[in-house]
Design a protein around this motif. Structure first.
Motif: not given
Length: 323
Positions: A149, A164-165, A168, A173-174, A187, A190-192, A289
Motif C-alpha cells: 500500500n 502514481v503510474q 502501479k 496499490r496506490v 484517478r 490509475g490511483a486506486d 504503463k
C-alpha cells in the motif's frame, strides 16, 4: 539563436528573450536542436538562486554561472563531440542539460537517451527530471514491492503524476493525495484511491501505508509517520518554502537525524538523471504503463509565465515550453 537568459538572480522579471551565439559541441558534448523543454521547480531555484546553498553548489555565488534557463530537453541531435559514442546527428533524444529554454543546447551523452517512439517532443520534454525523481523515490529509496500500500502526496503535480503510474507499474496499490481540482486527474492515471486533502486528513486513516512518497510537502514527520505501518518507509522528496537558507530541505535533515532512533525507515531523496534511468522510463512509456501528463504548452517567449504559473500551483502534471 534565441534563448531565455538572465544576468542576475531574481523573480521571473530577470528573464529576457535574447539573441546569443549558437553553442559549439566540445569533445564530450552533444549539441541538441531543442524542440521542447520541460518546466520544473528546479528551474525556479536556479533562477532565484534560492535556497542559498544552490549558489554554493557551483551555480554562481553572486550571479548565475549558467545564464540560459531550463533543464529538461527533447529535440534532435545537431552535432556530437569526438568522444561521444552511441548518438549521432539526426537522432531524436530526451534528457537534461544546462539551458534548454533555447533553440540549441549542449548536454552530455550520459544525460540523454533516445526519445520514446510513442511520444511527441512536447510529451518527452515533460519526462526527465520529474519522472527520474519519481523512479528513484519509489524504486531506489522506497524499494517499492508488488502488493504494498503506497501513498503519494502531491499526486497531481509533475513528480506525483509519474509516481502514481510508476508505483502501479511495480504492482503496488496506490493512494494519491491532492487538491480538489486534481482528484479526477489522479484517478484517471490509475490511483486506486484518491484523498482530497482539503476534505480529509490521510493520517487519520485506520489502514497504514507500507510506503509514503512525500513530494514537496510541508507536513511534519510526525504526521506522516502516523500514516505508516509499524515498519513502513517514508521517503521525503524535497520541499518548498522553508526560507532562504534551507528552502524546504529541513525535513530531509530531520529524516537523517531521526532515522537511527525509530522503527520506521526514513529516507531523504537525492534525485539525479542518467541515461540508464531514462532507458527504464522509456520501457515503461513504450509499454503503455506510464504516460506524461502535459497540462499546457508555452512558446519560448512565454517561459517566464510558465515558471510563474508553476509556482502558483496551477500545473496539473507538467508545463512545457515549445521552441
Amino acid at each position: 539563436m534565441k534563448a531565455i537568459m538572465q544576468d542576475r538572480y531574481g523573480s521571473e522579471d530577470v528573464l529576457k528573450l535574447q539573441d546569443i551565439e549558437k553553442p559549439t559541441a566540445g569533445d564530450d558534448d552533444v549539441l541538441v536542436q531543442v524542440r521542447a523543454a520541460g518546466v520544473d521547480q528546479g528551474v525556479w531555484h536556479l533562477m532565484t538562486g534560492l535556497p542559498y546553498p544552490v549558489r554554493l553548489a557551483g551555480y554562481g555565488v553572486r550571479r548565475p554561472k549558467f545564464r540560459v534557463r531550463g533543464r529538461d530537453v527533447a529535440g534532435v541531435v545537431e552535432a556530437v563531440g569526438k568522444n561521444v559514442t552511441g548518438l549521432r546527428p539526426g537522432d531524436e533524444v530526451y534528457g537534461t542539460c544546462d539551458g534548454s529554454f533555447a533553440e540549441y543546447a549542449l548536454s552530455r551523452s550520459g544525460r540523454l537517451a533516445p526519445k520514446p517512439a510513442n511520444l511527441t517532443f512536447e510529451q518527452a520534454a515533460a519526462v526527465p527530471s520529474s519522472a527520474c525523481a519519481a523512479l528513484k523515490g519509489l524504486r531506489d529509496a522506497g524499494r517499492v514491492k508488488a502488493g504494498q500500500n503506497v501513498l503519494i502526496t502531491g499526486a497531481g503535480g509533475g513528480v506525483g503524476t509519474y509516481a502514481v503510474q510508476i508505483a502501479k507499474a511495480f504492482g503496488a496499490r496506490v493512494t494519491g493525495v491532492c487538491g480538489t481540482a486534481k482528484v479526477d486527474l489522479v484517478r484517471s492515471i490509475g490511483a486506486d484511491d484518491v484523498i482530497d486533502y482539503t476534505r480529509e486528513d490521510f493520517a487519520a486513516r485506520a489502514r497504514g501505508f507500507d510506503l509514503i512518497l512525500d513530494i514537496a510537502g510541508l507536513r511534519s514527520l510526525a504526521v506522516l509517520r502516523r500514516a505508516l505501518t509499524p515498519r513502513g518507509t517514508l521517503v521525503i522528496a524535497g520541499g518548498e518554502g522553508g526560507g532562504r537558507w534551507l528552502g524546504g530541505t529541513q525535513r530531509q535533515l530531520q529524516v537523517l537525524a531521526l532515522s537511527p532512533f525509530v522503527r520506521h525507515d526514513l529516507r531523504p531523496l537525492m534525485s539525479s538523471e542518467s541515461t540508464e534511468d531514462l532507458q527504464v522510463l522509456t520501457g515503461l512509456i513504450e509499454s503503455g504503463k506510464v504516460t506524461p501528463v502535459v497540462d499546457r504548452t508555452y512558446p519560448l517567449d512565454e517561459a517566464p509565465d510558465a515558471i510563474r504559473h508553476l509556482r502558483a500551483g496551477r500545473a496539473r502534471g507538467k508545463f512545457v515550453v515549445t521552441v
